[in-house]
Design a protein around this motif. Structure first.
Motif, mmCIF file in Angstrom:
data_model
loop_
_atom_site.group_PDB
_atom_site.id
_atom_site.type_symbol
_atom_site.label_atom_id
_atom_site.label_comp_id
_atom_site.label_asym_id
_atom_site.label_seq_id
_atom_site.Cartn_x
_atom_site.Cartn_y
_atom_site.Cartn_z
ATOM 1 N N LEU A 78 39.306 31.220 45.422
ATOM 2 C CA LEU A 78 40.742 31.434 45.601
ATOM 3 C C LEU A 78 41.114 32.904 45.434
ATOM 4 O O LEU A 78 41.943 33.437 46.177
ATOM 5 C CB LEU A 78 41.524 30.572 44.599
ATOM 6 C CG LEU A 78 41.411 29.058 44.781
ATOM 7 C CD1 LEU A 78 42.270 28.330 43.763
ATOM 8 C CD2 LEU A 78 41.813 28.639 46.192
ATOM 9 N N ARG A 79 40.480 33.561 44.456
ATOM 10 C CA ARG A 79 40.778 34.979 44.225
ATOM 11 C C ARG A 79 40.320 35.837 45.402
ATOM 12 O O ARG A 79 41.010 36.753 45.834
ATOM 13 C CB ARG A 79 40.106 35.448 42.939
ATOM 14 C CG ARG A 79 40.615 36.804 42.428
ATOM 15 C CD ARG A 79 39.899 37.246 41.180
ATOM 16 N NE ARG A 79 39.929 36.228 40.142
ATOM 17 C CZ ARG A 79 38.846 35.643 39.641
ATOM 18 N NH1 ARG A 79 37.642 35.960 40.095
ATOM 19 N NH2 ARG A 79 38.963 34.738 38.702
ATOM 20 N N TYR A 80 39.136 35.512 45.936
ATOM 21 C CA TYR A 80 38.594 36.277 47.067
ATOM 22 C C TYR A 80 39.479 36.145 48.304
ATOM 23 O O TYR A 80 39.717 37.111 49.025
ATOM 24 C CB TYR A 80 37.176 35.812 47.377
ATOM 25 C CG TYR A 80 36.567 36.477 48.588
ATOM 26 C CD1 TYR A 80 36.081 37.782 48.512
ATOM 27 C CD2 TYR A 80 36.488 35.804 49.808
ATOM 28 C CE1 TYR A 80 35.530 38.406 49.633
ATOM 29 C CE2 TYR A 80 35.950 36.419 50.924
ATOM 30 C CZ TYR A 80 35.469 37.715 50.829
ATOM 31 O OH TYR A 80 34.935 38.325 51.933
ATOM 32 N N GLY B 199 46.696 31.132 46.149
ATOM 33 C CA GLY B 199 47.117 30.561 44.879
ATOM 34 C C GLY B 199 47.212 29.050 44.976
ATOM 35 O O GLY B 199 47.183 28.472 46.073
ATOM 36 N N GLY C 55 42.608 35.326 48.244
ATOM 37 C CA GLY C 55 43.999 35.639 47.920
ATOM 38 C C GLY C 55 44.908 34.430 47.990
ATOM 39 O O GLY C 55 46.087 34.536 48.341
ATOM 40 N N GLU D 158 37.762 29.437 41.150
ATOM 41 C CA GLU D 158 38.569 30.623 40.870
ATOM 42 C C GLU D 158 38.112 31.813 41.701
ATOM 43 O O GLU D 158 38.925 32.590 42.203
ATOM 44 C CB GLU D 158 38.502 30.960 39.379
ATOM 45 C CG GLU D 158 39.278 29.999 38.500
ATOM 46 C CD GLU D 158 39.445 30.521 37.092
ATOM 47 O OE1 GLU D 158 40.402 31.291 36.852
ATOM 48 O OE2 GLU D 158 38.615 30.185 36.244
ATOM 49 N N VAL D 159 36.803 31.954 41.852
ATOM 50 C CA VAL D 159 36.268 33.063 42.649
ATOM 51 C C VAL D 159 36.685 32.929 44.109
ATOM 52 O O VAL D 159 37.102 33.910 44.750
ATOM 53 C CB VAL D 159 34.727 33.104 42.540
ATOM 54 C CG1 VAL D 159 34.155 34.183 43.453
ATOM 55 C CG2 VAL D 159 34.303 33.351 41.101
ATOM 56 N N ARG E 13 37.976 26.339 32.913
ATOM 57 C CA ARG E 13 38.451 27.375 31.994
ATOM 58 C C ARG E 13 38.324 26.913 30.543
ATOM 59 O O ARG E 13 37.955 27.691 29.654
ATOM 60 C CB ARG E 13 39.906 27.721 32.300
ATOM 61 C CG ARG E 13 40.115 28.468 33.609
ATOM 62 C CD ARG E 13 41.586 28.647 33.900
ATOM 63 N NE ARG E 13 41.832 29.337 35.159
ATOM 64 C CZ ARG E 13 43.039 29.446 35.711
ATOM 65 N NH1 ARG E 13 44.095 28.906 35.113
ATOM 66 N NH2 ARG E 13 43.187 30.094 36.857
#
Length: 202
Positions: A65-67, A71, A69, A62-63, A131
């Motif tokens: 993919l979030r970093y 999805g 950007g 998650e980190v 999660r």
């Protein structure tokens, strides 16, 4: 304590998504004419690559993919396009003219290690299970054990797939290459379609 329910759910889900028996035709189509030692090395490397990729996304998916950007739909689209290129090589026979070393690398990394085994579906499922673990040590241990168990089964399937070669011979390997190419093309199209739906839903 050990979260047996999460272990069972994660193991079954990853086995269904990664489909160890379904990788055998692709594996044999790419390595069937090589020596036994080369096939075993390719099987070991492919499973190791898959294990490292899945583990990486389990720890920090998650980190990452979030970093970046990125999805899940983008991940699915990229994986689909990559698989489509490999499928076209199998269907047209262009892969057979490449140098032997390049073929070995392709077998271990692409399409087996990723994105066929450690593909968008398996990565997304792993992130979802992380999660669900929600910070509980017993759940993290169960998920880790599930990832190890799935990759052990993957290695066993590829490790002993060479026994099939004695029955199908060279002509059978050629046929497997065409079937594997068709299956990979179908998987690639499905991944791209899922990607498009994901972007539209988002």
């Amino acid at each position: 304590m050990f979260d047996v329910a999460l272990f069972a759910e994660a193991t079954i889900t990853l086995l269904v998504i990664m489909d160890p028996p379904g990788t055998i035709p692709v594996f044999l189509s790419l390595t069937g004419r090589k020596s036994k030692q080369t096939r075993l090395g390719a099987a070991r490397q492919a499973v190791l690559v898959s294990f490292l990729v899945i583990s990486l996304f389990a720890v920090g998916g998650e980190v990452i993919l979030r970093y970046l950007g990125i999805g899940i739909p983008a991940l699915q689209g990229a994986g689909g396009l990559l698989l489509l290129l490999i499928a076209l090589d199998l269907l047209t026979g262009r892969g057979s003219t490449e140098p032997e070393i390049a073929e070995d690398v392709n077998v271990a990394l692409v399409p087996l290690g990723t994105p066929l085994l450690a593909g968008p579906g398996a990565i997304a499922a792993t992130i979802v299970f992380v999660r669900q673990a929600d910070g509980h040590l017993a759940s993290y241990l169960a998920l880790g054990a599930a990832i190890v168990a799935v990759h052990l089964f993957l290695w066993l399937c590829l490790r002993y797939s060479g026994a099939v070669i004695r029955f199908i011979k060279d002509s059978g390997i050629t046929l497997l290459a065409k079937i594997a190419g068709l299956l990979l093309a179908a998987i690639a199209v499905q991944l791209v379609a899922d990607s498009v739906r994901g972007f539209m839903a988002g």
